[in-house]
Every structure is written in C-alpha cells, then in structure tokens.
Motif scaffolding. Structure first.
Motif, mmCIF file in Angstrom:
data_model
loop_
_atom_site.group_PDB
_atom_site.id
_atom_site.type_symbol
_atom_site.label_atom_id
_atom_site.label_comp_id
_atom_site.label_asym_id
_atom_site.label_seq_id
_atom_site.Cartn_x
_atom_site.Cartn_y
_atom_site.Cartn_z
ATOM 1 N N UNK A 28 0.857 -1.182 0.000
ATOM 2 C CA UNK A 28 0.000 0.000 0.000
ATOM 3 C C UNK A 28 0.899 1.240 0.000
ATOM 4 N N UNK A 29 0.963 1.936 -1.135
ATOM 5 C CA UNK A 29 1.790 3.141 -1.248
ATOM 6 C C UNK A 29 0.972 4.394 -1.003
ATOM 7 N N UNK A 30 1.635 5.430 -0.457
ATOM 8 C CA UNK A 30 0.931 6.653 -0.075
ATOM 9 C C UNK A 30 1.182 7.820 -1.028
ATOM 10 N N UNK A 31 1.935 7.593 -2.103
ATOM 11 C CA UNK A 31 2.189 8.646 -3.099
ATOM 12 C C UNK A 31 2.866 9.868 -2.459
ATOM 13 N N UNK A 32 3.958 9.622 -1.747
ATOM 14 C CA UNK A 32 4.689 10.691 -1.083
ATOM 15 C C UNK A 32 6.138 10.724 -1.553
ATOM 16 N N UNK A 33 6.787 11.868 -1.333
ATOM 17 C CA UNK A 33 8.214 12.006 -1.583
ATOM 18 C C UNK A 33 8.971 11.641 -0.311
ATOM 19 N N UNK A 34 9.989 10.786 -0.413
ATOM 20 C CA UNK A 34 10.666 10.327 0.802
ATOM 21 C C UNK A 34 11.379 11.440 1.565
ATOM 22 N N UNK A 35 11.318 11.355 2.879
ATOM 23 C CA UNK A 35 12.163 12.128 3.775
ATOM 24 C C UNK A 35 12.261 11.361 5.088
ATOM 25 N N UNK A 36 13.222 11.739 5.898
ATOM 26 C CA UNK A 36 13.489 10.992 7.125
ATOM 27 C C UNK A 36 12.232 10.877 7.982
ATOM 28 N N UNK A 37 11.964 9.660 8.463
ATOM 29 C CA UNK A 37 10.866 9.341 9.367
ATOM 30 C C UNK A 37 9.477 9.527 8.756
ATOM 31 N N UNK A 38 9.410 9.765 7.454
ATOM 32 C CA UNK A 38 8.102 9.915 6.798
ATOM 33 C C UNK A 38 7.557 8.549 6.404
ATOM 34 N N UNK A 39 6.294 8.296 6.737
ATOM 35 C CA UNK A 39 5.650 7.039 6.368
ATOM 36 C C UNK A 39 5.286 7.085 4.891
ATOM 37 N N UNK A 40 5.898 6.180 4.138
ATOM 38 C CA UNK A 40 5.735 6.166 2.682
ATOM 39 C C UNK A 40 4.695 5.140 2.216
ATOM 40 N N UNK A 41 4.410 4.195 3.068
ATOM 41 C CA UNK A 41 3.463 3.150 2.718
ATOM 42 C C UNK A 41 3.536 2.057 3.765
#
Length: 380
Positions: free
Chosen positions: A325-338
């Motif tokens: 399950x992907x969240x369509x976000x740009x990665x950054x530290x501690x960010x939930x991406x999926x």
C-alpha cells in the motif's frame, strides 16, 4: 453519502478507497491552508470549505492535531464525529490523563510540569528514569525527551528552556519496564454498537511503529477482557462515534494505557487484508450510521511500515499473500511512505514469508524485521 475528512494524508486516502464500494464519497481538507482536496491525488477541488461542510453528511478527522479555529468551525455544523471533546482527549496529554484518572484506568505514573523548576520535584517524586512529553503536537517520537539519570537534568532543562510551558505543559512519566506494547482498535456506532478488533503487538524503533503483529501472540482471555473493558469505558464516557485506538503497556497480567488515538490508526492497517471488515470501512460505517462490519480475523497478519525510503521493488509481491500500500509521497526521514501487509495460515508461515521478503527490505529501513519480529513469530 458525502464524508469530509479533516486532514489529507494517507489515512484520509485509505478511508476514501474504503468508501467506494459503499457509495460513500470522501473529500478531505488540507488543514495547512483549509483547501478541499481529493484525498487520492491531493488535487484541489472546486469547492470552498464552507460549502463542503454544508454538503457533508458526516465530518471526521484523520489525525487529532487539527488547528483549533478549523475544529471549532466544523464543530458548529453538528456533523463532527468523533466529538471535539474526544479529539481533544487524544490531542492533549493533560486532558487524556484527566480522562483516564476520572475513569480509574491504570496508566503510567506521572506529574504535570508547567515550569522548568518543577522538574526537580518530578525526579524526586517519580525517580531518575523519566520520559518527558509535550502535552500537545507530539507523535512518532517527536516532542519527547528521555532522562536516564539526574545528571542529565541540566541538559534536559536547557533543551526545554525556550518552550512556553504555561501554554503547552509537559507530562512527565515514570519510565516503566514493560513486557511489550499492545493496542486495541475498535469502532462504536451512534447507536452504541461496538466492533472490536483483537489485541495486536507493536514493535517500535526510535519512537515510531515499524511492525505490527495481529493478533498479538500469547494473549490470554483475561488480557483481552481487560482491554475491551477499558475501551468500552472510554467510548461510553465520550459518547464516541467512529474508530478509536488504545495503546497499552503490558506488565504481567496488567495493561496500562499509554495513549489513545481518536481516529483510524497505524496499528489497525493489518485489517485491510487480515480482517473481515477493515478499520477504514468500519469508521465510515460508524459515522454514516450504517451497521458495523465483522472484525473477525481472516488470517494472522504482519504489517510493516515503509518509513523514510522509496517503496520497495514490486518484485516483493512474488511472495504469496503479500500486499503493498503506497501513499504517493516524496521520501524524507521518518516519513511514512506506505505499508506492507502479509497474511498467512499461521505465525510460522508468516515468519517464512518475512524471511523471503528480507531480500527487498534492507535492515537500515526495516530494523525490527530481522530480529524482534521474527523472534516474536517463532513463539508459536
């Protein structure tokens, strides 16, 4: 039916996806600018906030830290579920502690601090090993400081010196040695109907949930009853409508409430594949006055958060009963991406699948996968 969600992140997105089969249209509010957006692609919709509030059949939230002015504006519509009082109990640790104490629900020993000088007394009262939490706007390890000995106190005081503790007090808790963290996610309808998922076990790294095992292994009927009684007391006191998550520390045969979350919750994501009705659908059912769905477990499950990195290769889907399950976000530290949901017939089979997945899941981003999670699953 039309549902408006305050917050436009992945939880709003998953509620929107759950609403499609039910014929429920979900739109979301970007709380940073009060613009109404499509929660799936985040594109702005040609509708003003006031119009969206008026058009909604029900309004809810995807997280508890909603700007006060926006929450008050929505609350005046009479459509907000759960209530503003319920949301405040999850957003403000001082209010949360007061609620738990009112209901005689066991929680970590604590003191409220609104002046730096009071930290010395907190150490005298609770001991030298403490966790210090901002009463508002702290989550995923943010807004927290740990004291392991009184020699660290000057350093901690310096770190806190610029905070306005009269405005945002600190909740200082005794750091307890507990066996594990478990959580219970459940839904309550407007008519009082309850739908409770099983207790799950949560594994954290640096203050963030990384892995969730559902149902939690080695849970006794007494622990389940204890958790369900606490959940029921909370939702009845709050006249709660929607999904609520309660996090516990297990200490022997006793559960202490760590915190409550008045919304769909990360520790309930496993239900998308592992339960008859997922938490997102049950939240919509609750706030739209539909009968709640069964929370029966279809299969033992593991949920792995993808944090701070790109989504893993889709080749991982070659492992049977693995879902991405992907969240369509740009990665950054501690960010939930999926997140990744894995289901199996039993815990041993779950462990085998997780070992196969290690090929695509580096330990630097999945630190609980190779050690705690596999060890946990081998007890069955």
């Amino acid at each position: 039916m039309n549902v408006l969600i305050l917050g436009s992140g992945q939880l709003a997105r998953m509620m929107a996806l759950a609403g499609v089969p039910l014929g429920i249209e979900v739109s979301a509010v970007d709380v940073s600018n009060h613009k109404v957006v499509n929660p799936l692609d985040k594109k702005r919709l040609d509708i003003h906030l006031e119009t969206a509030i008026e058009a909604a059949d029900a309004i809810s939230v995807e997280f508890e830290h909603i700007p006060e002015a926006l929450l008050e504006q929505v609350n005046r519509s009479g459509k907000l579920m759960p209530s503003s009082e319920s949301i405040a109990a999850g957003a403000d640790r001082v209010k949360e502690k007061a609620l738990l104490d009112k209901l005689n629900i066991a929680n970590c020993p604590y003191v409220i601090v609104d002046d730096i000088a009071q930290l010395d007394q907190a150490v005298a009262t609770l001991g030298e090993t403490l966790i210090i939490k901002a009463s508002r706007d702290g989550y995923d390890g943010y807004g927290q400081w740990r004291l392991s000995s009184k020699e660290q106190l000057p350093e901690i005081k310096q770190a806190l010196a610029e905070l306005d503790l009269k405005k945002v007090p600190l909740v200082v808790e005794k750091m307890l040695t507990f066996e594990r963290e478990v959580s219970l996610v459940g839904a309550r309808g407007k008519n009082g109907q309850l739908a409770l998922y099983p207790l799950v076990e949560n594994l954290h790294h640096q203050g963030q949930l990384h892995t969730c095992v559902a149902p939690a292994p080695a849970i006794t009927p007494a622990l389940t009853a204890q958790a369900q009684n606490i959940f029921t007391a909370l939702v009845n006191e709050l006249n709660y409508i929607g999904v609520l998550a309660v996090e516990f520390f297990q200490m022997g045969d006793t559960l202490l409430v760590n915190e409550i979350a008045p919304r769909v919750h990360n520790s309930g994501h496993w239900s998308m594949q592992g339960a008859d009705t997922c938490q997102f659908e049950n939240h919509l059912r609750a706030i739209c006055e539909l009968p709640l769905g069964s929370t029966e477990v279809i299969a033992p499950s593991v949920m792995l958060n993808v944090i701070g990195c790109d989504l893993p290769s889709k080749d991982m889907l070659s492992v049977a009963r693995t879902h991405l399950h992907g969240y369509m976000k740009t990665p950054r530290a501690k960010r939930k991406m999926g997140h990744i949901n894995i289901t199996a017939h039993n815990y041993a089979e779950l462990g085998e699948s997780m070992q196969k997945l290690q090929k695509w899941l580096p330990n630097s981003y999945f630190p609980t996968l190779n050690s705690e999670a596999l060890r946990l699953l081998q007890i069955k």
